[in-house]
Scaffold this motif. Structure first.
Motif, PDB file in Angstrom:
ATOM      1  N   UNK A 240      -3.708   4.673   0.317  1.00 20.10           N
ATOM      2  CA  UNK A 240      -4.763   3.743  -0.094  1.00 20.10           C
ATOM      3  C   UNK A 240      -5.525   3.183   1.099  1.00 20.10           C
ATOM      4  N   UNK A 241      -6.790   2.839   0.871  1.00 24.92           N
ATOM      5  CA  UNK A 241      -7.694   2.214   1.850  1.00 24.92           C
ATOM      6  C   UNK A 241      -8.321   3.217   2.810  1.00 24.92           C
TER       7      UNK A 241
ATOM      8  N   UNK B  95       0.864  -1.178   0.000  1.00 19.47           N
ATOM      9  CA  UNK B  95       0.000   0.000   0.000  1.00 19.47           C
ATOM     10  C   UNK B  95       0.902   1.229   0.000  1.00 19.47           C
ATOM     11  N   UNK B  96       0.959   1.910  -1.136  1.00 11.90           N
ATOM     12  CA  UNK B  96       1.939   2.992  -1.316  1.00 11.90           C
ATOM     13  C   UNK B  96       1.258   4.370  -1.272  1.00 11.90           C
TER      14      UNK B  96
ATOM     15  N   UNK C  76       0.544 -11.632   2.237  1.00 16.56           N
ATOM     16  CA  UNK C  76       1.172 -10.561   3.020  1.00 16.56           C
ATOM     17  C   UNK C  76       0.805  -9.172   2.479  1.00 16.56           C
ATOM     18  N   UNK C  77       0.495  -8.272   3.398  1.00 15.68           N
ATOM     19  CA  UNK C  77       0.190  -6.882   3.049  1.00 15.68           C
ATOM     20  C   UNK C  77       1.057  -5.980   3.912  1.00 15.68           C
ATOM     21  N   UNK C  78       1.672  -4.979   3.298  1.00 12.91           N
ATOM     22  CA  UNK C  78       2.432  -4.006   4.073  1.00 12.91           C
ATOM     23  C   UNK C  78       2.102  -2.600   3.584  1.00 12.91           C
ATOM     24  N   UNK C  79       2.184  -1.641   4.485  1.00  7.62           N
ATOM     25  CA  UNK C  79       1.833  -0.255   4.146  1.00  7.62           C
ATOM     26  C   UNK C  79       3.067   0.632   4.202  1.00  7.62           C
ATOM     27  N   UNK C  80       3.275   1.404   3.151  1.00  6.04           N
ATOM     28  CA  UNK C  80       4.403   2.339   3.075  1.00  6.04           C
ATOM     29  C   UNK C  80       3.862   3.726   3.395  1.00  6.04           C
TER      30      UNK C  80
END
Length: 279
Positions: free
Chosen positions: A87-88, A7-8, A106-110
Motif C-alpha cells: 500500500x501507498x 500497511x499490509x 501510529x502507522x507501521x508497515x508490514x
C-alpha cells in the motif's frame, strides 16, 4: 488510546508470497480497508480470514480517509491492503498515511511483495541506483514535462503501465529518450510470468503485432553521463564560436575566461577556439 494503522503487503500474483505476520495481522485487526473488496475477499477466503472489510480507493480516498482516521482515534486497529503489493506505492494509501501522521496515529508497515522491486531484480539492468515514476501523467503537458525529465535521468527508471496504453507509452519513450535497453515484465509471480529484455526499437515493433496483455512494469536503463555531455556539446553547435564568445562577453566575462568557457561547452581545446576566432 488510539489504534494503529497497519500497511499490509499482499501478493502480486502467487498467494504463497504472503507473510505469516501479514496473515496474523489481518486476522487480529478490527477492520481491513481494501482497495477493492470484491478482489480482496478472494484473498481473505483463501486464508479463512473473517475480519470485516471497508472499501478505500482512488475515488473516495479523501473523505473515506477522514472516516478511517476517526475509527483509529476511537481505538480501532485497521489494516490497509491494496489489490496487489505494498500500500501507498502508486496507491491512494499515501493520503491515509499522511492524515494519520497529522492526527498523531501510529502507522507501521508490514513488508512484502512490491512489483517494482521484483521487476528490477529480474530486469538485468543496473539496480545500484534507480528511480520510480509509477504511472506517467495523463495530462498532455505534464506528461511531456515528465518524459523530458526522464530523458536526462542517469539512474535506472521504473514505470507502471496498463496494457491498453502500452503501445502509446513505448512510442513516446522511444521518441523522447532515444534508443535504450528496456525490460518489460508482466504477470509477475504468476504462472505465465514474462520477462522481456529488449530495446525500445524492438519493443515498439513487437507490440505493433502482439496485443499487450496484463499489467506491465517497465525497467529502462538511464542515460550515460558521457551521452549527456555530448548532447550538451551538440546544442552549442547551433551557433558559431564567435557568437558563443559574444554571449559570455556580453555578460561581462573577460575574453580569456570566455574562451575557456566556450572550449569547455563545446568539448574543444582553448587553442581550437582561438584558431576558429582568428579565421
Amino acid at each position: 488510546m488510539t489504534g494503529t494503522l497497519y500497511l499490509c503487503a499482499t501478493p502480486i500474483g502467487n498467494l504463497s508470497d504472503i507473510t505469516f505476520r501479514v496473515l496474523d495481522t489481518l486476522k487480529e485487526v478490527d477492520m481491513i480497508a481494501a482497495e477493492d473488496t470484491r478482489n480482496s475477499i478472494k484473498l481473505l477466503n483463501h486464508f479463512e480470514i473473517k475480519t470485516p472489510m471497508t472499501s478505500y480507493h482512488e475515488y473516495n480516498k479523501v473523505e473515506k480517509a477522514e472516516q478511517i482516521v476517526g475509527w483509529l482515534m476511537s481505538g480501532k486497529n485497521i489494516a490497509l491492503i491494496t489489490d496487489a503489493g505494498t500500500p501507498a506505492i502508486s496507491d491512494p494509501g499515501e493520503v491515509l498515511v499522511q492524515k494519520c501522521f497529522k492526527a498523531g496515529i501510529p502507522v507501521t508497515s508490514l513488508p512484502g511483495c512490491c512489483a517494482l522491486i521484483t521487476a528490477l531484480t529480474l530486469s538485468g539492468i543496473s539496480a545500484r541506483r534507480f528511480c520510480f515514476e509509477g504511472f506517467l501523467p495523463a495530462e498532455k503537458k505534464e506528461r511531456r514535462f515528465v518524459l523530458e525529465e526522464l530523458g536526462r535521468e542517469m539512474r535506472t527508471i521504473i514505470l507502471y503501465e496498463a496494457p491498453h496504453h502500452l503501445r502509446k507509452t513505448l512510442a513516446e519513450l522511444y521518441e523522447v529518450l532515444g534508443e535504450r535497453r528496456i525490460t518489460l515484465c508482466r504477470e509477475l509471480t504468476k504462472r505465465f510470468e514474462t520477462v522481456f529484455p529488449t530495446t525500445f526499437e524492438h519493443a515498439v515493433a513487437y507490440y505493433e503485432k502482439e496485443e499487450p496483455r496484463g499489467e506491465y512494469v517497465l525497467v529502462i536503463e538511464g542515460i550515460e553521463r558521457s551521452r549527456i555531455k555530448l548532447d550538451e556539446q551538440a546544442k552549442w553547435k547551433e551557433i558559431s564560436i564567435r557568437e558563443h564568445m559574444q554571449l559570455y562577453e556580453n555578460q561581462g566575462m573577460e575574453r580569456k575566461e570566455a574562451m575557456k568557457k566556450v572550449a569547455a561547452d563545446r568539448g574543444l581545446s582553448k587553442r581550437e577556439v582561438y584558431q576558429a576566432l582568428l579565421s
